[in-house]
Design an enzyme around this catalytic site. Sequence first.
Site: not given
Length: 890
Positions: A463, A467-469, A476, A528, A746, A761
């Site tokens: 995505d 960041r922490d993802e 997506d 999703w 995003e 994003h």
Amino acid sequence: MLRLENLRCEYMRNPINIDVEKPRFSWILISDQRDQFQRAYRIIVSSSYEKALNWIGDIWDSGKVLSGENINVEYGGKELESFTRYYWRVKCWTDNEEAESDIAFFETAALEEEDWKAKWITKKEFISFISNENPASGQDKCKQYYAAYFRKEFEITKNVKRARAYICGLGIYELRINGRKVGDNVLDPGQTDYSKIALYSTYDITDYLNEKNAIGVIVGNGRHIESYGYGKPRLIAQFLIEYEDGTREFLVTDENWRVSHGPLMENGIYYGERYDARLEMPGWDEYGFDDSSWEEVEATNRPKLKSQMMPPIKITETLKPKKMWSPKPGVYVFDFGQNFTGWVRLKVRGPRGTEIKIRYAELVDNDGTLNTSTLRSAESTDVYILKGAGEEIYEPRFTYHGFRYVEITGYPGVPTLESVEGRFVHTAVEKIGDFVCSNDLVNQIHKNIIWGQLSNLMSIPTDCPQRDERMGWLGDAQLTAEEAILNFDMAAFYTKYLMDIRLSQREDGSIPDVVPPYWKLYPADPAWGTAYITIAWYMYLYYNDKRVLEEHYDSMKKYVEFLKDNSDNYIIRNLGKYGDWCPPGSIHPKGTPLELTSTFYFYHDALLLSKIAKVLNKKIDVEKYKRLSENIKNAFNGEFLKFEKGKHIYSGCGCNKKSTNQTLCVLPIYSNIVPEEYKLEVFKSLEELVEVRSDGHLDTGIIGTRYLLEVLSDNGRFDLAYKIVTQETYPGWGYMIKEGATTLWERWEKLCNGGMNSHNHIMFGSIDAWFYKYVAGIRILEPGWKKFQVKPPINADLQFASARLIAIQGEIFVSWERLNGKFRMVVSIPANTQALVYVPLMSKKEVFESGRKVFPSENEGKICGISFVEMKDKFIVLKIGSGWYNFESF
């Protein structure tokens, strides 16, 4: 003259890592003549180059097969052996030509699990550290380990013909032989659920070997961490050496290897890494190094292994910083002018022990300092400690960052623009699409999407990269799949990702929101979860990959049955979580009930499964899921189609939400759910919502945005879709660019102070498919591009547009322009395909091709490869075969 080019085995040219029992072959026909179709082919597979040269197919000879198939033709010969090279070629016939291909080859890797003689090995005791972890993972902190250095020496006494390395290090590794890094892969292997499967890579190491040799492997954490349910870093490898005398031997990882820590200490995807050059061990990856102080390894458990048959992650581009400044004493910030994914390569001279800190960010504050709000808890910091030995060069191995700006502190002296280089890192998919038009803003949107899409291809479709993802969110992935396919060769990438989705499925049929399921977010929001069936269908549609449908059919069916079991009279009420995510002004859908988006995708998936069943000749399931889709359609209209204020609209009345919006209109129109008698009414409501209530802007989140422009264009309002695209005021893509975006955000809003505000994003990048399909006018009609459409817009404020696609059948090129009352269009059609070409009629209603009148014509039959089909909506429609065509309309 007929030529055969681009020979591929399992989507790869001359692969050395095939681990499927029946590989498939593809080739492209190129002819100087028009309207050429393959009528027959012959494939041979040989055990030697010499036999292939003489057309001796001792492994397989298909014979002359009367068929037009040239994509994914399945091998049908003897059982293949592991670790073996095979040579193949093809001969093709058209109506009046024939051609022979050059010789290609493929090599099998480990076809059976028993072919692995090596053991998984690890370090008995690791030095660990604690890093921050996103709370969504279930833990606030994460235990990780210093990198492990493995080594082994061996000698060769005979002449080497060929040598291969088959290797997997979890989570990430680097292979070195005799002091040299092997290959140019980085961040290897591709991410998977390591409890289910791990990918190994195959390297040609023939030119790396000497009489006396040393193998070195560095292994870091990657995604193989305890908070995701895994354990310590580990390694497995076996090295095959074939000698000129016909013998072969394997060198494997076992308890005889040695291991140590070294200069690469803390390392993590979110964390960054710390490298202390003072701890370097010169010669550790060379023969004769004294490793007596190193430890013995220990054997450990092994996940199942599969060959990594997708493009690896690589450094694909090096960027120079555009400018540098110092917001504070000793602090230096570099601006690369582009948001991208990777790291920086640092050049430095200085005293031993000098510690340089490199921090990454997408934004800077007004005072010129880094703004790290979009990183959340990701530290995204690399630390390099100098050894003090002249010029030193450092770049990370086992992390990556999403950034535009880099801050350097601790640098000895003042750095220059030459001190750092940006390294663009992503899965090295081949670029196969190009698009340009007369509107600079549209071109910039396209450019932003290309940067954003590549930044989010990291062996899984992520995505965001900063960041922490950085997770494989299925929402997506499904929304941008078609865009990605039109820009890049995604066949092998999505083949692997569909495997990831299947492995994530639970017994009840549910799949998670993110795949691989590092976060256990079960069950997925239906918007999703649809990624499973949607991407599989695109693989069939764009690559004619029927095997994908066969391999995943039972699991896809299981998923649709899960949706059915969790519906209430065919309405999905309890599975939605995100819905039309991130509409203007919010992250949560405004006025679009989760029940509506969930049920829309329930219908979408059931109908698509019926089509897939038809492709696979599963007649009972064709009717079963067609009936299911009809039941869902009727329930959808019963729940959401209302009569209010004298007209029929879709609203959230069933959920106590009475407002309508663009998404509520778009989804049922796109899916043909709207009853025939109400279609015009609902579309008129959509027009009013866009033109009047939103002043030519969108009000959609990621779901509605995916379909909005196509619905408007298909219903005669390309002009309104184009107006939405070219808005420079909020909300819209042009607003992002006006505010300095070099990738897509995003959110529609410019947010720079915390929260959910990624500036790289890809989910709103779904618009790029519209550029190819509606602006350039190229739309696929039959699987594998056997038939497609070329239809430029006629009511557009555009002077020209051009697109080039290297499709699975060959190059498709379309270029059109309007010049002083004349319309000109150049079209190139690959051999073995045909196209329906829509040529706009101008004032004289005359159409010429290469100077010859084709309309109106006394002979409306076939003229120089062109057949007249019909006049339709201010176009003449022509059917054309392969070749170059130059149309002019007056």
